[in-house]
Design a protein around this motif. Sequence first.
Motif, PDB file in Angstrom:
ATOM      1  N   VAL A  98      47.248  44.255  36.152  1.00  0.00           N
ATOM      2  CA  VAL A  98      46.231  43.359  36.702  1.00  0.00           C
ATOM      3  C   VAL A  98      46.085  43.584  38.201  1.00  0.00           C
ATOM      4  O   VAL A  98      44.981  43.782  38.726  1.00  0.00           O
ATOM      5  CB  VAL A  98      46.577  41.892  36.408  1.00  0.00           C
ATOM      6  CG1 VAL A  98      45.605  40.941  37.118  1.00  0.00           C
ATOM      7  CG2 VAL A  98      46.563  41.624  34.909  1.00  0.00           C
TER       8      VAL A  98
ATOM      9  N   ALA B 282      51.432  42.201  34.509  1.00  0.00           N
ATOM     10  CA  ALA B 282      50.935  41.794  35.824  1.00  0.00           C
ATOM     11  C   ALA B 282      50.638  42.988  36.723  1.00  0.00           C
ATOM     12  O   ALA B 282      49.666  42.968  37.493  1.00  0.00           O
ATOM     13  CB  ALA B 282      51.936  40.864  36.498  1.00  0.00           C
TER      14      ALA B 282
ATOM     15  N   ARG C 134      50.793  32.598  36.224  1.00  0.00           N
ATOM     16  CA  ARG C 134      50.868  32.598  34.761  1.00  0.00           C
ATOM     17  C   ARG C 134      52.169  32.017  34.224  1.00  0.00           C
ATOM     18  O   ARG C 134      52.201  31.469  33.113  1.00  0.00           O
ATOM     19  CB  ARG C 134      50.688  34.034  34.237  1.00  0.00           C
ATOM     20  CG  ARG C 134      51.861  34.950  34.574  1.00  0.00           C
ATOM     21  CD  ARG C 134      51.556  36.422  34.391  1.00  0.00           C
ATOM     22  NE  ARG C 134      52.717  37.241  34.780  1.00  0.00           N
ATOM     23  CZ  ARG C 134      53.038  37.513  36.049  1.00  0.00           C
ATOM     24  NH1 ARG C 134      52.301  37.053  37.031  1.00  0.00           N
ATOM     25  NH2 ARG C 134      54.115  38.247  36.331  1.00  0.00           N
TER      26      ARG C 134
ATOM     27  N   TYR D  75      46.580  35.444  38.836  1.00  0.00           N
ATOM     28  CA  TYR D  75      47.455  35.673  37.684  1.00  0.00           C
ATOM     29  C   TYR D  75      48.925  35.453  38.021  1.00  0.00           C
ATOM     30  O   TYR D  75      49.762  35.323  37.134  1.00  0.00           O
ATOM     31  CB  TYR D  75      47.230  37.094  37.175  1.00  0.00           C
ATOM     32  CG  TYR D  75      47.774  37.398  35.793  1.00  0.00           C
ATOM     33  CD1 TYR D  75      47.426  36.627  34.693  1.00  0.00           C
ATOM     34  CD2 TYR D  75      48.607  38.497  35.596  1.00  0.00           C
ATOM     35  CE1 TYR D  75      47.906  36.930  33.426  1.00  0.00           C
ATOM     36  CE2 TYR D  75      49.091  38.823  34.334  1.00  0.00           C
ATOM     37  CZ  TYR D  75      48.738  38.031  33.261  1.00  0.00           C
ATOM     38  OH  TYR D  75      49.217  38.338  32.004  1.00  0.00           O
TER      39      TYR D  75
ATOM     40  N   GLN E 238      44.068  39.211  32.664  1.00  0.00           N
ATOM     41  CA  GLN E 238      44.130  37.938  33.388  1.00  0.00           C
ATOM     42  C   GLN E 238      43.301  36.870  32.682  1.00  0.00           C
ATOM     43  O   GLN E 238      43.779  35.742  32.475  1.00  0.00           O
ATOM     44  CB  GLN E 238      43.613  38.138  34.813  1.00  0.00           C
ATOM     45  CG  GLN E 238      43.513  36.853  35.630  1.00  0.00           C
ATOM     46  CD  GLN E 238      43.203  37.131  37.086  1.00  0.00           C
ATOM     47  OE1 GLN E 238      44.002  37.782  37.763  1.00  0.00           O
ATOM     48  NE2 GLN E 238      42.064  36.660  37.580  1.00  0.00           N
TER      49      GLN E 238
END
Length: 322
Positions: free
Chosen positions: A215, A212, A54, A51, A4
């Motif tokens: 994360v 992702a 993004r 995140y 992230q």
Amino acid sequence: MDIQDKGFSDLGLTKHTVGSPSLCCYARNLDQASANNPILVLIQGYPQTSYMWRLTVPLLPPSAPLFIPDLPGYGQSEPLQKHDKLTVGLAILSGLKTLTKSSSTTPIVLIGHDRGGRVSHRLAVSKSDVSNLGFDLLATSVIDIVPTKVQWAAFADPRSSVIYWHWPFLAKPFAPEIINTIGGSKYIFQQGLRSIAGQGSKSATNLASGDAMKVYGAAFDNPSVVQASCADYEAASNVDIEMQDADQAAGKKIEVPFMVLHGSQYIAKTFDVKKVWGEWIMDEKSLSVHCAAEGIGHFVPEEAPEETVQVIGDWLKALKIW
């Protein structure tokens, strides 16, 4: 969390940790804010971190000031003692105020998805509290939600209660103990993503992009995040509802331009979104509603980042904010 941090750094954002309890956030161009170029405050939902933005950040104008926090208790932000949406929202804005270091009023636009949308809704109603912190709230956008009180009432429909099963479960005081005992945090967040995401291949590809899932999974490996996210839902079952009851009884409604962007699945098939939100707006002429393309599920900014930025950008331009 290194993924992230690097992802946002590569997009030109600087990481900050502010306040106590500490708020993790990413920002750029805060000193360039003006009435025609306000700070966009992007607030994520469950079960994600900041995140989730993004894919939208690269599509925004490079000059746009951005402030993107991890919700208190989520990601790398520490939890608060209380997680009602007003307390959370004011904590986020207090963190922003620390970074702006401005004695003058700072123009902002709130854009929140899911839980972040509920924070944004609360702040739009409690605009005087926002003003007291030194901000001019020009407009608010919420993504794929209806008011919390309306969502709870929808549980009378078995179909709705099956889709949003996690609401009553996470609101129970013993939920964190169950989740952490069985090691089920990743299962819950993964199932949460899968069950209300769009079913198309593009949605799946976008949701998984940039590692992702690693994360979000790393965040939920932290028992503190499980505890705080449950406290978020618990507050939505009592304090947040009580505030909304009081608002409606007093005729206290949203007075800023308000945009609702929602997916074509789930909420669109359960609610008349424009009619529902119209009852929470002081002037219905200030309400804009847009349904995303067919097949887009709950996670609109990740599933359809181009459409998200286009719709919100056109709305801000029509308001002469951009």
